[in-house]
Each structure stands twice: as C-alpha cells, then as structure tokens.
Design a protein around this motif. Structure first.
Motif, short mmCIF file in Angstrom:
data_model
loop_
_atom_site.label_atom_id
_atom_site.label_comp_id
_atom_site.label_asym_id
_atom_site.label_seq_id
_atom_site.Cartn_x
_atom_site.Cartn_y
_atom_site.Cartn_z
N GLU A 113 0.92 -1.34 -0.02
CA GLU A 113 -0.13 0.01 -0.12
C GLU A 113 0.76 1.42 -0.09
N LYS A 114 1.98 1.16 0.78
CA LYS A 114 2.94 2.30 0.70
C LYS A 114 3.45 2.70 -0.57
N SER A 167 1.81 5.50 -3.08
CA SER A 167 2.31 6.94 -3.07
C SER A 167 3.57 7.18 -3.46
N ARG A 206 -8.96 1.19 -5.53
CA ARG A 206 -8.82 2.37 -5.56
C ARG A 206 -9.02 3.10 -6.83
#
Ligand code: ZN
Length: 198
Positions: free
Chosen positions: A127-128, A131, A161
């Motif tokens: 998930e990191k 970005s 997302r």
C-alpha cells in the motif's frame, strides 16, 4: 553405527527442502570422503551466500543490494506490479520472459488455520508503494488453490482505489500448486490471459 558427526550432518542435510533421509545420507557420506578443500569451498559458498543475501526493502525479492536490480531498473514498467507469494516466484516469472513490470512479495498467503492473518503479510508495504510509484495495475499471481483464491479476493478488495486495475493471472496453472511447478510457456500464457478482478 555411524560416527556421531556423520549422523549430525545427515540430520542437518535432511532438513533441506527436497532432501529425503536417503539422499541426506548419500550426500553426507560423499562429503566426509571428499577432498577437504572442496568441502571447505562448499561450506564457504553457503556462508557467503547467506551473509550477502537480503530482502529488497521495496519488493521483498532476494538480493545482494537493496533496492534490487528489478526495482532499480528504470526500463521496467513501473505502472505494473505483480504480486507473488514468495521471493522464488519472481524467478519463475522472470524465466517466462512474459512480464516487464515490477514485483511485490507477500511473504505467504492468508491461512487462518495456520495462523496467517493479513497483517502477517507484506500488504502495508504494498500500500505504501502506491504513493511512491506510478502504479496503474496490480497483477495477482498467487497459486490457484483455496488459500490463493481467498488471498486474491481479499487483496482485490483491500487494494481497490480509483484508476487502479486489479487483475489475476489466468487459470491453466496446475491446480492447487505454486508457480514453481508451472513451465515457462504456461506461465507466460497465464500472464497474458490475466483477468480483471475489479
Ligand atoms: Zn526490489
């Protein structure tokens, strides 16, 4: 019957994957009768490899340098990340030559019976990466058994997302087995025929 040191060596060798008790005995007996220089070379190679190899802090691949050569390779498609269960799965996919994106190693799959929960896997790390990297598609390449299916479904839901495509490699992989058992052609077809999950 056998001297204790040989018995200890057999016990240690038998713990290796794919080495049964008979092979362990054969290897041990071979080693103790080999020239000591060559045995030392083998022992040194094992120690050196173990010392040098680490997990890539970005993708979890086995590497001597972090980030690993795949993460550091700007010619690879950074918009595409293939999620695999174990670091060795990267090697299987690389051999198929069908994937030019990047990877992410989960480190297992969700298996409540074995006490493996989502937080035991490298999902937060993945998930990191959203970005930090221009990820547009996640290709899930987990094995096609019950746990692989459940983990894929969980990931698809959790990672969803806007503007992200989530696909799973096509079936046709040997049922109930890991990527390591798929030949290169099967794997490259499975990658080409990946289907969107969301
Ligand atoms: Zn890496």
């Amino acid at each position: 019957m056998l001297p204790e040191s040989i018995v200890n060596l057999i016990t240690a060798l038998a713990k290796l994957p794919g080495v049964g008790p008979r092979s362990a005995e054969r290897i041990a007996l071979h080693l103790v009768q080999s020239e000591s220089g060559s045995v030392k070379q083998l022992a040194d190679a094992i120690l050196l490899a173990r010392e040098k190899i680490q997990f890539c802090t970005t993708c979890g691949a086995l590497t001597e340098k972090s980030p690993c050569p795949i993460c550091a390779d700007s010619r690879r498609d950074a918009s595409l990340v293939c999620v695999v269960e174990r670091a060795v799965d990267i090697l299987s996919i690389e051999k198929s030559n069908a994937f030019r994106g990047k990877f992410h190693v989960l480190g297992g799959r969700i298996s409540p019976l074995d006490g493996v929960e989502p937080e035991d896997l490298q999902i937060v790390e993945l998930e990191k990466r959203f970005s930090l990297e221009p990820i547009k598609e996640i290709v899930i390449a987990l094995s096609t058994d019950v746990e692989g299916d459940a983990t894929s479904a969980y990931l698809a839901k959790r990672l969803a997302r806007p503007n992200l495509k989530i696909s799973r490699i096509a079936y046709g992989l040997p049922a109930g087995s890991g990527l390591e058992f798929a030949d290169e052609l099967t794997l490259s077809r499975a990658l080409e025929g990946r289907r969107e999950m969301l």
